[in-house]
Write a protein that holds these residues in place. Sequence first.
Motif, PDB file in Angstrom:
ATOM      1  N   TYR A  24       0.844  -1.209   0.000  1.00  0.00           N
ATOM      2  CA  TYR A  24       0.000   0.000   0.000  1.00  0.00           C
ATOM      3  C   TYR A  24       0.877   1.257   0.000  1.00  0.00           C
ATOM      4  O   TYR A  24       0.629   2.203  -0.763  1.00  0.00           O
ATOM      5  N   ASP A  45       2.698   1.663  -3.331  1.00  0.00           N
ATOM      6  CA  ASP A  45       1.757   2.158  -4.336  1.00  0.00           C
ATOM      7  C   ASP A  45       1.670   3.685  -4.269  1.00  0.00           C
ATOM      8  O   ASP A  45       1.706   4.375  -5.305  1.00  0.00           O
ATOM      9  N   THR A  97      -7.494  -6.444  -3.345  1.00  0.00           N
ATOM     10  CA  THR A  97      -7.675  -5.139  -4.004  1.00  0.00           C
ATOM     11  C   THR A  97      -6.436  -4.264  -3.850  1.00  0.00           C
ATOM     12  O   THR A  97      -6.044  -3.565  -4.795  1.00  0.00           O
ATOM     13  N   THR A  98      -5.789  -4.295  -2.682  1.00  0.00           N
ATOM     14  CA  THR A  98      -4.573  -3.507  -2.478  1.00  0.00           C
ATOM     15  C   THR A  98      -3.441  -4.024  -3.366  1.00  0.00           C
ATOM     16  O   THR A  98      -2.708  -3.242  -3.985  1.00  0.00           O
ATOM     17  N   SER A 131      -4.129  -3.117  -6.965  1.00  0.00           N
ATOM     18  CA  SER A 131      -3.902  -1.680  -7.168  1.00  0.00           C
ATOM     19  C   SER A 131      -2.415  -1.382  -7.344  1.00  0.00           C
ATOM     20  O   SER A 131      -2.024  -0.591  -8.215  1.00  0.00           O
ATOM     21  N   CYS A 132      -1.577  -2.036  -6.539  1.00  0.00           N
ATOM     22  CA  CYS A 132      -0.121  -1.843  -6.670  1.00  0.00           C
ATOM     23  C   CYS A 132       0.376  -2.391  -8.010  1.00  0.00           C
ATOM     24  O   CYS A 132       1.219  -1.769  -8.675  1.00  0.00           O
ATOM     25  N   LYS A 144      -1.338  -2.583 -10.777  1.00  0.00           N
ATOM     26  CA  LYS A 144      -1.788  -1.663 -11.816  1.00  0.00           C
ATOM     27  C   LYS A 144      -0.876  -0.438 -11.883  1.00  0.00           C
ATOM     28  O   LYS A 144      -0.544   0.051 -12.973  1.00  0.00           O
ATOM     29  N   THR A 145      -0.460   0.071 -10.719  1.00  0.00           N
ATOM     30  CA  THR A 145       0.448   1.221 -10.696  1.00  0.00           C
ATOM     31  C   THR A 145       1.783   0.869 -11.342  1.00  0.00           C
ATOM     32  O   THR A 145       2.350   1.665 -12.105  1.00  0.00           O
ATOM     33  N   ASN A 150     -15.380  -4.943  -5.467  1.00  0.00           N
ATOM     34  CA  ASN A 150     -14.061  -4.308  -5.517  1.00  0.00           C
ATOM     35  C   ASN A 150     -13.009  -5.178  -6.193  1.00  0.00           C
ATOM     36  O   ASN A 150     -12.185  -4.688  -6.968  1.00  0.00           O
ATOM     37  N   SER A 190     -11.031  -4.244  -9.693  1.00  0.00           N
ATOM     38  CA  SER A 190      -9.561  -4.183  -9.700  1.00  0.00           C
ATOM     39  C   SER A 190      -8.979  -5.129 -10.738  1.00  0.00           C
ATOM     40  O   SER A 190      -7.996  -4.803 -11.419  1.00  0.00           O
TER      41      SER A 190
END
Length: 932
Positions: A681, A684, A732-733, A736-737, A739-740, A783, A787
């Motif tokens: 997190y 990210d 989801t976390t 998200s990382c 995807k970044t 979620n 994601s």
Amino acid sequence: RGKTKNLFDLNCQASNTGLYLCGWVVSIHTKCCFWLNEMPHDIVGTTDEFDNHICGLPLVPLLLNTIRSVSASHEKYSYKLGSLQHLASHRLEQLHSNIYLQQQREGLNSLSSNDDDCRSKAMISEAKLLVNFIIFSAKERSFHRDDRGNYLLNDYQVAGWKIVAQTLSTWTSYSDSRHVEYFLKFMFFTLATDLQSRSIEGLIELSGVGLKIPSWVYYEERAVALALLHDSCFLEVSDVNKKCIKVGMMCALDLIEQSLPLDISKEIFRVDAVSSNLAKNMRDTKEAFRLSLTDTKNIEYSNFEECLHIIEVLCKLHYDCDSNDDALQVIDAALRIHTAVDHIICYFDTSLSSSKRETAVKILCQCGSFLSRIFSIHDNGASFFKLTDFSLHDIIVHLTNILHHKSYGILDEKHKVSIASSTTEVLKSILISSLTSYETDDTYFTTICRTFVELFKSSPSMQTKTTLFCPLLREMSHCSQYLPLGLHTKNETSGIDIRKSLCPFIELTIHLVENILKSIEDKESRKELSDNDAEVILFAGDALSLHCQCMDESDHYAKTQASSTVKTFYFLCLKVVNECCVEDPQKRRKIMSSGIYYLCLASAQSMNAESILKTVNIASDLQALVVRLFRHQGRGDPLLDAAYAEQLACRNSEEIEILIGDLLNSLDQFTHEVYAVASLYCFDIMARAVKGEKERQVLASKSMQFLYLANNLVCPPFKASHRNRDWCTQVTTTLSCLKTLINNNDILSLKGSHIANIFATVGCIYQHSDALTTEYKSIADENVYLSSCGIIKALLKHYSKHLYGCTPSFTCTLRSLFKHVMMCNCENEKKDKVAIKQQIQEFTKICELIPEHKDILKKHIMFLVLDYVDALTLGKIQIRRKADLEPSVFLLLHTLSIYENQQLNSMVHSTGKPFLQAIYKGFQKHQYQGQF
């Protein structure tokens, strides 16, 4: 005609019916002339006929003579004017259009005769006479029973306001201010009328005027008034716009006056009060309450409810002040209402029922909202105070009166919050007005600061101080949003800046902050913090922030002393957030949020080169706090994340490397998955916040470790070692990382093997298993799915060529996502319907990116269409979901060539062929065929 040949006989039923029908004929004639573009004045020789004739008969002189006669002796006909009003209204509309044409004709003809000039003036004079009668007949109407005891039920028998409201834009061109006021009073009193208390035997008594009208008349007129209020053209009528707010507030004041005993209402609501000192008027009002009002038995509380309705309507209307005199009268009325209700709450709260108290509190809050709008109308709102000699000091003291009264302490918590917030809104608007005018006139701001000092000293409790002054301190700290120089703005005459004017008030608050520090430290050591301490921490944080901005840099002693206080409070807030052990989760969250708020303020201040906190390693503290909060709550704090990102943006490469090292060291010390997710997190946030070239090179050197970590953290829900909610947060976390990392090629450049692993990682989430319960499915529905789609879209956008080397993995993942939205079950249909629709939309966005790669993907996409046909054949797709999925399926079909279509047709089972044919038929219907 009646006995007098020059008048209509209003006592004759046939005459009234004829007049009513004649009005409709005039209306139809006017509309036909407009659409046919044949106005009477355009036809030669018809002007005189038009001026005197209606329906081919010389009825205009009769109409005007009857109106003059009725206006002179209206008592005789007061309940039989409906037909005459109806005809007069439609005649006015006809006359209005022809006045415009006649004036154009006279203006174009430079050699116009005196007769032409007299004709337009005569037409305007007739229009004014008609308007006066239309308003007069509606205002003076009355309702009588017939021989059978029933009220008259025909429109043409009784005049009313309905037709007046419908022709508003026409009659206001020929009216005076008196007519507009009568109409606006009707509108506000009609909308305010409380049906429960004023409905008796089929009659409804209008509030404010006392007139009893049949219920069917009331409902018709109320519907027209509501429609007019919601019409955007309502306030475009300039005469109405100028008077609307003023008349509405006077109507509300009348209702309050009628609700109070006669002896006190005479003292409070004097006619000449506006011309005198408003502050003195409020003091007189308080004295009148103290001497005259001994109990609440004689107060009519139904009027309070109606007054509230009017003020709520006024708060929604746009108010453009026409003159300062009108604004002053509006302020005066609002203050009188506020004073009356304020004192009833203060002195008689114990005898009020809960509903009455609720109404009184709402009136106070709405008055506060209204006053805040009035004071902030202009950039220089203080201009309202220049017309009178009343004291701004007394106004502020009055507005805060209830916050200092003992009755405030026994109110419900929600009432306290409502009153306090409305009071601070008014004070904020006055404060902003005084700040914007500081350059030219510092009198108002100086007065406000002096008043704040007095209020601060006289406030009986810490809660009152924090509730009242915390938003004001915050407003002054952020005054740079409307003052370019902020607190450094100087007055043109005296040369004194805002900081110096604030000094006495700041000194008081800082002295209190020092006491707050000791109290919070003591409570924290004994683990006795409460939710009330959260407000105290917020106040101390805002006070210290303002103090740092107002501090004189040349005063080393003051700077040293402030440095000690600020650092002590910073570390205290850090300790409160990290070690808060209040059992109630809501109270604990409130205390932690207040501490986080000051840490973020301190973070923003540390950016300054001369900041007191420059030597404190705030970035490391915030990172540790972000990890801790995420570990315990499963989510980040938006304010804290923003402060952390701001710190990262201004750190050099060495500091970034140290921060990343701290994250990786925590992974070595703690093997639990929660620590790894919290580290992802933070990384990210780093990848999105860090901007420097060298700093991003540091991120690039460590990014591969976080990629491997992310791949290991994603797993199906039945393999997770903890609760479902934690699994959802973990996935989801992690996604998200990922995807970044995909979106930032400068940090990490992925290879084909990495992309294949990512597809496998996403696909494993949707593996079917007997352990995959309904609860897991419901969590994965929203979620996690969104994601997952975000990962696929990012790869299609940034690594489209790499996909060609791992097409089978891509297809498997895409099929898993497609099957999920096709067949996942909704336990709660109402709740999950929107979520499923959103997931289908996300999948459609993926499908929109596929056709440009159809040469490579077409052989694989065919199996997704086959899955869809099989699901339809087995009846596993709901009808509503089938309609939502069609755009996605059509995009997939657009990818296939003729050979894939033939192969698909041969692969489909015979029972599925009708479904496939229906799909193709719909696809061909929506397919773009070209321009022709």
